[in-house]
Scaffold this motif. Structure first.
Motif, PDB file in Angstrom:
ATOM      1  N   MET A  53       0.838  -1.202   0.000  1.00  0.00           N
ATOM      2  CA  MET A  53       0.000   0.000   0.000  1.00  0.00           C
ATOM      3  C   MET A  53       0.878   1.260   0.000  1.00  0.00           C
ATOM      4  O   MET A  53       0.629   2.197  -0.749  1.00  0.00           O
ATOM      5  CB  MET A  53      -0.923  -0.021   1.223  1.00  0.00           C
ATOM      6  N   ILE A  54       1.889   1.255   0.830  1.00  0.00           N
ATOM      7  CA  ILE A  54       2.794   2.408   0.930  1.00  0.00           C
ATOM      8  C   ILE A  54       3.559   2.624  -0.374  1.00  0.00           C
ATOM      9  O   ILE A  54       3.835   3.757  -0.764  1.00  0.00           O
ATOM     10  CB  ILE A  54       3.765   2.219   2.120  1.00  0.00           C
ATOM     11  N   ALA A  55       3.868   1.531  -1.077  1.00  0.00           N
ATOM     12  CA  ALA A  55       4.699   1.604  -2.285  1.00  0.00           C
ATOM     13  C   ALA A  55       3.928   1.987  -3.547  1.00  0.00           C
ATOM     14  O   ALA A  55       4.528   2.069  -4.621  1.00  0.00           O
ATOM     15  CB  ALA A  55       5.398   0.268  -2.500  1.00  0.00           C
ATOM     16  N   ILE A  56       2.643   2.253  -3.449  1.00  0.00           N
ATOM     17  CA  ILE A  56       1.871   2.608  -4.643  1.00  0.00           C
ATOM     18  C   ILE A  56       2.456   3.889  -5.254  1.00  0.00           C
ATOM     19  O   ILE A  56       2.520   4.924  -4.583  1.00  0.00           O
ATOM     20  CB  ILE A  56       0.384   2.840  -4.307  1.00  0.00           C
ATOM     21  N   PRO A  57       2.881   3.844  -6.504  1.00  0.00           N
ATOM     22  CA  PRO A  57       3.378   5.069  -7.141  1.00  0.00           C
ATOM     23  C   PRO A  57       2.233   6.093  -7.258  1.00  0.00           C
ATOM     24  O   PRO A  57       1.121   5.737  -7.652  1.00  0.00           O
ATOM     25  CB  PRO A  57       3.836   4.605  -8.521  1.00  0.00           C
ATOM     26  N   PRO A  58       2.487   7.362  -6.923  1.00  0.00           N
ATOM     27  CA  PRO A  58       1.422   8.372  -6.961  1.00  0.00           C
ATOM     28  C   PRO A  58       0.725   8.506  -8.310  1.00  0.00           C
ATOM     29  O   PRO A  58      -0.439   8.861  -8.365  1.00  0.00           O
ATOM     30  CB  PRO A  58       2.152   9.669  -6.599  1.00  0.00           C
ATOM     31  N   CYS A  59       1.418   8.186  -9.376  1.00  0.00           N
ATOM     32  CA  CYS A  59       0.790   8.274 -10.692  1.00  0.00           C
ATOM     33  C   CYS A  59      -0.139   7.088 -10.970  1.00  0.00           C
ATOM     34  O   CYS A  59      -0.940   7.129 -11.903  1.00  0.00           O
ATOM     35  CB  CYS A  59       1.843   8.375 -11.788  1.00  0.00           C
ATOM     36  N   GLU A  60      -0.065   6.049 -10.128  1.00  0.00           N
ATOM     37  CA  GLU A  60      -0.871   4.848 -10.343  1.00  0.00           C
ATOM     38  C   GLU A  60      -2.040   4.705  -9.378  1.00  0.00           C
ATOM     39  O   GLU A  60      -3.028   4.040  -9.688  1.00  0.00           O
ATOM     40  CB  GLU A  60       0.011   3.603 -10.243  1.00  0.00           C
ATOM     41  N   GLY A  61      -1.919   5.292  -8.190  1.00  0.00           N
ATOM     42  CA  GLY A  61      -2.976   5.149  -7.203  1.00  0.00           C
ATOM     43  C   GLY A  61      -2.755   6.039  -6.003  1.00  0.00           C
ATOM     44  O   GLY A  61      -1.727   6.718  -5.899  1.00  0.00           O
ATOM     45  N   GLU A  62      -3.727   6.014  -5.118  1.00  0.00           N
ATOM     46  CA  GLU A  62      -3.661   6.851  -3.915  1.00  0.00           C
ATOM     47  C   GLU A  62      -4.558   6.202  -2.863  1.00  0.00           C
ATOM     48  O   GLU A  62      -5.777   6.225  -2.977  1.00  0.00           O
ATOM     49  CB  GLU A  62      -4.138   8.265  -4.256  1.00  0.00           C
ATOM     50  N   ASP A  63      -3.948   5.591  -1.861  1.00  0.00           N
ATOM     51  CA  ASP A  63      -4.670   4.852  -0.833  1.00  0.00           C
ATOM     52  C   ASP A  63      -4.394   5.518   0.513  1.00  0.00           C
ATOM     53  O   ASP A  63      -3.258   5.905   0.794  1.00  0.00           O
ATOM     54  CB  ASP A  63      -4.189   3.402  -0.821  1.00  0.00           C
ATOM     55  N   PHE A  64      -5.421   5.631   1.333  1.00  0.00           N
ATOM     56  CA  PHE A  64      -5.321   6.365   2.591  1.00  0.00           C
ATOM     57  C   PHE A  64      -5.677   5.506   3.789  1.00  0.00           C
ATOM     58  O   PHE A  64      -6.547   4.635   3.708  1.00  0.00           O
ATOM     59  CB  PHE A  64      -6.303   7.544   2.588  1.00  0.00           C
ATOM     60  N   ILE A  65      -5.057   5.802   4.899  1.00  0.00           N
ATOM     61  CA  ILE A  65      -5.490   5.321   6.204  1.00  0.00           C
ATOM     62  C   ILE A  65      -6.590   6.279   6.668  1.00  0.00           C
ATOM     63  O   ILE A  65      -6.474   7.494   6.484  1.00  0.00           O
ATOM     64  CB  ILE A  65      -4.310   5.334   7.204  1.00  0.00           C
ATOM     65  N   ALA A 111     -11.672  15.827  -9.119  1.00  0.00           N
ATOM     66  CA  ALA A 111     -11.114  17.182  -9.207  1.00  0.00           C
ATOM     67  C   ALA A 111      -9.592  17.185  -9.382  1.00  0.00           C
ATOM     68  O   ALA A 111      -9.071  17.854 -10.273  1.00  0.00           O
ATOM     69  CB  ALA A 111     -11.494  17.982  -7.956  1.00  0.00           C
ATOM     70  N   HIS A 112      -8.892  16.443  -8.537  1.00  0.00           N
ATOM     71  CA  HIS A 112      -7.426  16.492  -8.526  1.00  0.00           C
ATOM     72  C   HIS A 112      -6.803  15.558  -9.563  1.00  0.00           C
ATOM     73  O   HIS A 112      -5.864  15.932 -10.258  1.00  0.00           O
ATOM     74  CB  HIS A 112      -6.908  16.156  -7.131  1.00  0.00           C
ATOM     75  N   HIS A 113      -7.301  14.344  -9.634  1.00  0.00           N
ATOM     76  CA  HIS A 113      -6.713  13.356 -10.541  1.00  0.00           C
ATOM     77  C   HIS A 113      -7.366  13.353 -11.919  1.00  0.00           C
ATOM     78  O   HIS A 113      -6.908  12.663 -12.815  1.00  0.00           O
ATOM     79  CB  HIS A 113      -6.778  11.957  -9.922  1.00  0.00           C
ATOM     80  N   ARG A 114      -8.434  14.116 -12.037  1.00  0.00           N
ATOM     81  CA  ARG A 114      -9.143  14.263 -13.315  1.00  0.00           C
ATOM     82  C   ARG A 114      -9.617  12.915 -13.888  1.00  0.00           C
ATOM     83  O   ARG A 114      -9.622  12.707 -15.098  1.00  0.00           O
ATOM     84  CB  ARG A 114      -8.282  14.973 -14.340  1.00  0.00           C
ATOM     85  N   LEU A 115      -9.987  12.006 -12.977  1.00  0.00           N
ATOM     86  CA  LEU A 115     -10.538  10.740 -13.454  1.00  0.00           C
ATOM     87  C   LEU A 115     -11.877  10.993 -14.121  1.00  0.00           C
ATOM     88  O   LEU A 115     -12.647  11.837 -13.692  1.00  0.00           O
ATOM     89  CB  LEU A 115     -10.737   9.763 -12.287  1.00  0.00           C
ATOM     90  N   GLU A 116     -12.145  10.264 -15.166  1.00  0.00           N
ATOM     91  CA  GLU A 116     -13.427  10.364 -15.863  1.00  0.00           C
ATOM     92  C   GLU A 116     -14.435   9.369 -15.304  1.00  0.00           C
ATOM     93  O   GLU A 116     -15.642   9.573 -15.407  1.00  0.00           O
ATOM     94  CB  GLU A 116     -13.240  10.120 -17.365  1.00  0.00           C
ATOM     95  N   ARG A 117     -13.926   8.283 -14.715  1.00  0.00           N
ATOM     96  CA  ARG A 117     -14.792   7.224 -14.205  1.00  0.00           C
ATOM     97  C   ARG A 117     -14.081   6.536 -13.043  1.00  0.00           C
ATOM     98  O   ARG A 117     -12.871   6.326 -13.078  1.00  0.00           O
ATOM     99  CB  ARG A 117     -15.089   6.225 -15.312  1.00  0.00           C
ATOM    100  N   ILE A 118     -14.863   6.174 -12.037  1.00  0.00           N
ATOM    101  CA  ILE A 118     -14.364   5.402 -10.901  1.00  0.00           C
ATOM    102  C   ILE A 118     -15.075   4.054 -10.932  1.00  0.00           C
ATOM    103  O   ILE A 118     -16.292   3.990 -11.153  1.00  0.00           O
ATOM    104  CB  ILE A 118     -14.626   6.136  -9.575  1.00  0.00           C
ATOM    105  N   LEU A 119     -14.306   2.985 -10.683  1.00  0.00           N
ATOM    106  CA  LEU A 119     -14.842   1.631 -10.721  1.00  0.00           C
ATOM    107  C   LEU A 119     -14.738   0.971  -9.354  1.00  0.00           C
ATOM    108  O   LEU A 119     -13.825   1.275  -8.580  1.00  0.00           O
ATOM    109  CB  LEU A 119     -14.064   0.797 -11.743  1.00  0.00           C
TER     110      LEU A 119
END
Length: 165
Positions: A53-65, A111-119
């Motif tokens: 989880m910690i190693a997720i590259p910021p350009c690939e994902g964003e996971d939070f506690i 808003a921030h990541h400009r995703l068009e769709r969330i799955l």
């Protein structure tokens, strides 16, 4: 990575020191009933999961506690964009915390990541998670049998999508 504050929650980056608090959740059969792995038998299993989880590259994902009043109550985010996932301690189920956390993540993703769709992919037996996604505006796109082998049990999936308005 940033932090997100909501009315009751702090969503922050994971750190190695979260291992024991996460393991306290991830060892519970009730918490992990619809997760993609069996309950974590040891803290080392949780540590490996947390390291990923910690190693997720910021350009690939964003996971939070997710913390409430300074106590770790779950995790929520995108292991890989645009795939949403969340897990909360059963002791906080029914309090609206998942809705609050996931709602904040949706807003940030659009808003921030400009995703068009969330799955999202949900076990069809997980009625509470299905209701949560529907309340947040997700629509079911399809179903598929035998998508996850969890321990020695094949589980099915219901797939959901939320498009940016």
């Amino acid at each position: 990575m940033t932090t997100i504050r909501t009315e009751r929650l702090l969503l922050r980056p994971a750190r190695a020191s979260d291992r024991d608090a996460l393991h306290a959740i991830m060892r519970q059969p009730r918490a992990m009933a619809y997760w993609s792995t069996p309950p974590h038998e040891t803290a080392d299993v949780t540590a490996e999961w947390l390291d990923n989880m910690i190693a997720i590259p910021p350009c690939e994902g964003e996971d939070f506690i997710v913390e409430k009043d300074g106590v770790l109550v779950g995790k929520a985010g995108f292991y890989r964009f645009p795939h949403l996932g969340y897990l909360f301690d059963p002791s906080v189920w029914g309090l609206g915390l998942a809705s609050e956390a996931v709602g904040a993540l949706i807003a940030r993703a659009f808003a921030h990541h400009r995703l068009e769709r969330i799955l999202a992919d949900v076990d069809p037996r997980n009625a509470a998670s299905i209701r949560l996604l529907q309340r947040l505006g997700f629509r079911e796109t399809h179903r598929q049998a035998r998508t996850w082998l969890v321990g020695d049990e094949w589980c099915d999936s219901v797939y959901f999508a939320l498009d940016r308005l």
